[in-house]
Design a protein around this motif. Structure first.
Motif, PDB file in Angstrom:
ATOM      1  N   VAL A 202      13.282 -11.073  32.333  1.00  0.00           N
ATOM      2  CA  VAL A 202      11.973 -12.883  32.751  1.00  0.00           C
ATOM      3  C   VAL A 202      12.967 -14.328  32.622  1.00  0.00           C
ATOM      4  CG1 VAL A 202       9.996 -11.824  32.433  1.00  0.00           C
ATOM      5  CG2 VAL A 202      10.938 -13.120  30.562  1.00  0.00           C
ATOM      6  N   GLY A 203      14.291 -14.185  31.677  1.00  0.00           N
ATOM      7  CA  GLY A 203      14.765 -15.408  32.444  1.00  0.00           C
ATOM      8  C   GLY A 203      14.206 -16.099  30.906  1.00  0.00           C
ATOM      9  N   THR A 204      14.816 -17.192  30.589  1.00  0.00           N
ATOM     10  CA  THR A 204      14.391 -18.164  30.128  1.00  0.00           C
ATOM     11  C   THR A 204      13.097 -19.168  29.633  1.00  0.00           C
ATOM     12  OG1 THR A 204      15.760 -20.131  30.738  1.00  0.00           O
ATOM     13  CG2 THR A 204      16.824 -18.263  29.666  1.00  0.00           C
ATOM     14  N   SER A 205      12.125 -19.132  31.412  1.00  0.00           N
ATOM     15  CA  SER A 205      11.450 -19.897  31.402  1.00  0.00           C
ATOM     16  C   SER A 205      10.634 -20.106  30.016  1.00  0.00           C
ATOM     17  CB  SER A 205      11.026 -19.842  32.322  1.00  0.00           C
ATOM     18  OG  SER A 205      11.240 -19.450  33.852  1.00  0.00           O
ATOM     19  N   PRO A 206       9.549 -21.400  29.983  1.00  0.00           N
ATOM     20  CA  PRO A 206       8.360 -21.334  29.247  1.00  0.00           C
ATOM     21  C   PRO A 206       7.487 -20.618  29.390  1.00  0.00           C
ATOM     22  CG  PRO A 206       8.985 -23.287  30.182  1.00  0.00           C
ATOM     23  CD  PRO A 206       9.708 -23.065  30.686  1.00  0.00           C
ATOM     24  N   LEU A 207       6.975 -19.997  28.341  1.00  0.00           N
ATOM     25  CA  LEU A 207       5.354 -18.706  28.706  1.00  0.00           C
ATOM     26  C   LEU A 207       4.297 -19.707  28.663  1.00  0.00           C
ATOM     27  CD1 LEU A 207       4.528 -15.813  28.478  1.00  0.00           C
ATOM     28  CD2 LEU A 207       4.129 -16.135  26.105  1.00  0.00           C
ATOM     29  N   MET A 208       3.563 -19.759  30.668  1.00  0.00           N
ATOM     30  CA  MET A 208       3.000 -20.128  30.476  1.00  0.00           C
ATOM     31  C   MET A 208       1.563 -20.562  30.255  1.00  0.00           C
ATOM     32  SD  MET A 208       4.292 -22.807  31.533  1.00  0.00           S
ATOM     33  CE  MET A 208       3.467 -24.545  32.355  1.00  0.00           C
ATOM     34  N   GLY A 209       1.432 -18.950  29.936  1.00  0.00           N
ATOM     35  CA  GLY A 209       0.202 -18.261  29.994  1.00  0.00           C
ATOM     36  C   GLY A 209      -0.186 -16.889  28.990  1.00  0.00           C
ATOM     37  N   VAL A 210      -1.178 -16.062  28.899  1.00  0.00           N
ATOM     38  CA  VAL A 210      -1.217 -14.304  28.623  1.00  0.00           C
ATOM     39  C   VAL A 210      -2.542 -13.889  29.170  1.00  0.00           C
ATOM     40  CG1 VAL A 210      -1.433 -12.712  26.347  1.00  0.00           C
ATOM     41  CG2 VAL A 210      -0.319 -15.402  26.633  1.00  0.00           C
ATOM     42  N   ARG A 216      -5.803 -13.172  37.162  1.00  0.00           N
ATOM     43  CA  ARG A 216      -5.322 -13.898  37.850  1.00  0.00           C
ATOM     44  C   ARG A 216      -4.762 -15.294  37.039  1.00  0.00           C
ATOM     45  NH1 ARG A 216      -5.026 -13.936  43.926  1.00  0.00           N
ATOM     46  NH2 ARG A 216      -5.284 -11.334  44.160  1.00  0.00           N
ATOM     47  N   PRO A 217      -3.256 -15.546  36.752  1.00  0.00           N
ATOM     48  CA  PRO A 217      -2.929 -16.783  35.991  1.00  0.00           C
ATOM     49  C   PRO A 217      -3.575 -18.020  36.728  1.00  0.00           C
ATOM     50  CG  PRO A 217      -0.877 -15.680  37.282  1.00  0.00           C
ATOM     51  CD  PRO A 217      -2.121 -14.854  37.927  1.00  0.00           C
ATOM     52  N   HIS A 223       4.272 -15.439  33.314  1.00  0.00           N
ATOM     53  CA  HIS A 223       3.243 -15.027  32.384  1.00  0.00           C
ATOM     54  C   HIS A 223       3.221 -13.908  31.801  1.00  0.00           C
ATOM     55  CE1 HIS A 223       1.013 -18.762  34.237  1.00  0.00           C
ATOM     56  NE2 HIS A 223      -0.018 -18.833  33.806  1.00  0.00           N
ATOM     57  N   PHE A 224       2.468 -14.104  30.849  1.00  0.00           N
ATOM     58  CA  PHE A 224       2.568 -11.859  30.565  1.00  0.00           C
ATOM     59  C   PHE A 224       1.718 -11.637  30.473  1.00  0.00           C
ATOM     60  CE2 PHE A 224       1.695  -9.112  26.819  1.00  0.00           C
ATOM     61  CZ  PHE A 224       2.757  -8.518  27.253  1.00  0.00           C
ATOM     62  N   MET A 225       1.302 -10.546  31.041  1.00  0.00           N
ATOM     63  CA  MET A 225       0.086  -9.846  31.300  1.00  0.00           C
ATOM     64  C   MET A 225      -0.268  -8.475  30.816  1.00  0.00           C
ATOM     65  SD  MET A 225      -1.170  -7.538  34.754  1.00  0.00           S
ATOM     66  CE  MET A 225      -0.110  -6.460  34.852  1.00  0.00           C
ATOM     67  N   ASP A 226      -1.216  -8.246  29.648  1.00  0.00           N
ATOM     68  CA  ASP A 226      -1.245  -7.214  28.189  1.00  0.00           C
ATOM     69  C   ASP A 226      -1.127  -6.119  29.139  1.00  0.00           C
ATOM     70  OD1 ASP A 226      -1.503  -5.441  26.805  1.00  0.00           O
ATOM     71  OD2 ASP A 226      -4.095  -5.927  26.490  1.00  0.00           O
ATOM     72  N   SER A 227      -0.475  -4.462  29.475  1.00  0.00           N
ATOM     73  CA  SER A 227      -0.099  -3.794  30.399  1.00  0.00           C
ATOM     74  C   SER A 227       0.380  -2.871  29.504  1.00  0.00           C
ATOM     75  CB  SER A 227       0.125  -3.941  31.377  1.00  0.00           C
ATOM     76  OG  SER A 227       1.469  -4.778  31.262  1.00  0.00           O
ATOM     77  N   ALA A 240      -3.055  -6.843  41.124  1.00  0.00           N
ATOM     78  CA  ALA A 240      -4.866  -7.694  41.841  1.00  0.00           C
ATOM     79  C   ALA A 240      -4.358  -8.894  40.486  1.00  0.00           C
ATOM     80  CB  ALA A 240      -4.844  -6.349  40.395  1.00  0.00           C
ATOM     81  N   SER A 241      -3.370  -8.883  39.449  1.00  0.00           N
ATOM     82  CA  SER A 241      -2.961 -10.615  39.296  1.00  0.00           C
ATOM     83  C   SER A 241      -2.952 -11.225  40.716  1.00  0.00           C
ATOM     84  CB  SER A 241      -1.944 -10.384  37.949  1.00  0.00           C
ATOM     85  OG  SER A 241      -3.268 -10.048  36.983  1.00  0.00           O
ATOM     86  N   GLY A 242      -2.343 -10.650  41.795  1.00  0.00           N
ATOM     87  CA  GLY A 242      -1.922 -11.820  43.035  1.00  0.00           C
ATOM     88  C   GLY A 242      -0.888 -12.274  43.061  1.00  0.00           C
TER      89      GLY A 242
END
Length: 256
Positions: A202-210, A216-217, A223-227, A240-242
């Protein structure tokens, strides 16, 4: 669980790759509002998509409902064939990414290449989804440092802690059973070592959300999706998250 299932079904229906939707149901009453056919259909219709029902109770039998569904599908295919592609910029693109069959090369070759590409997508205003909660254990502190604020960092760390706690509660040790035999044969020795390689996808981008599974973000970026770690559950969850596209980066092994 009912809310998760409803979120998953709606997410698949609302995915941008889906032109129209048919809801088929055998049971007369599922006993829950969240996944009733009428509620799902009403929510999907609000998006502007064509949605139809093929219900055994209304068609007086499963086979008749399936026959009705086939007729509906033929009409929907005809409708979709009249659509024409239009160019859009990268900000409309959402990509989910997973790695699997990791070996000693994954963290130094395949995953960093994918991560570099997804960094470019995030910079262009697109959205990146990644998951595998079990596959960040041992490297979660590094990912948390990339969070845009303390709330996002805390939510991410709590998801990881909960996953490991659930495992221990039933007498299992994720760190003792992962990496698997194929990973070990490929040169990995510990889950921490595997995770350090996995997060490069996932590279070096900032983590925007969980996100919860199939959620859906609400913003662009990473974004990280719990799975869980299986591709059979994760890739549909991304859809399903888009996600309009998913990348599955394999290590030195291949899936039979």
């Amino acid at each position: 669980d009912k809310q998760t299932l409803a979120r998953f079904l709606l997410g698949l229906a609302l995915n941008p790759n889906v032109a129209s939707v048919i809801i088929q149901q055998d049971a007369v009453n599922l006993g829950t509002t969240e996944i009733s056919s009428d509620v799902l259909a009403d929510t999907i219709a609000k998006s502007g998509k064509h949605v139809e029902l093929a219900l055994a109770a209304r068609e007086k039998g499963t086979m008749k409902a399936l026959a009705h569904g086939i007729e509906l599908a033929q009409e929907m295919v005809f409708e979709a064939s009249r659509l024409r592609r239009e160019p859009v910029d990268e900000s409309h693109l959402t990509i989910g990414v997973k790695c699997g069959m990791s070996d000693a090369t994954s963290g130094v070759a395949g995953n960093p290449v994918v991560g570099a590409a997804l960094d470019r997508l995030a910079e262009a205003g697109g959205t990146v989804l990644f998951g595998e909660t079990t596959e960040v254990i041992g490297a979660e502190h590094i990912v948390a440092r990339r969070a845009i604020n303390q709330d996002v960092a805390r939510a991410f760390l709590e998801m990881v802690e909960l996953t490991e706690a659930r495992s221990k509660a039933v007498g299992e040790d994720i760190r003792g059973t992962n990496p698997g035999p194929a990973n070990i044969d490929g040169g990995l020795s510990t889950l921490e070592e595997k995770s350090l390689g996995a997060i490069h996808k996932v590279g070096t981008s900032p983590l925007m959300g969980v996100l919860r599974y199939a959620e859906r973000p609400t913003s662009k970026g990473l974004h990280f999706m719990d799975s869980w770690q299986t591709y059979s559950s994760m890739l549909p969850g991304f859809a399903a998250s888009g996600a309009t596209l998913t990348i599955f980066q394999l290590g030195g092994e291949t899936i039979p």
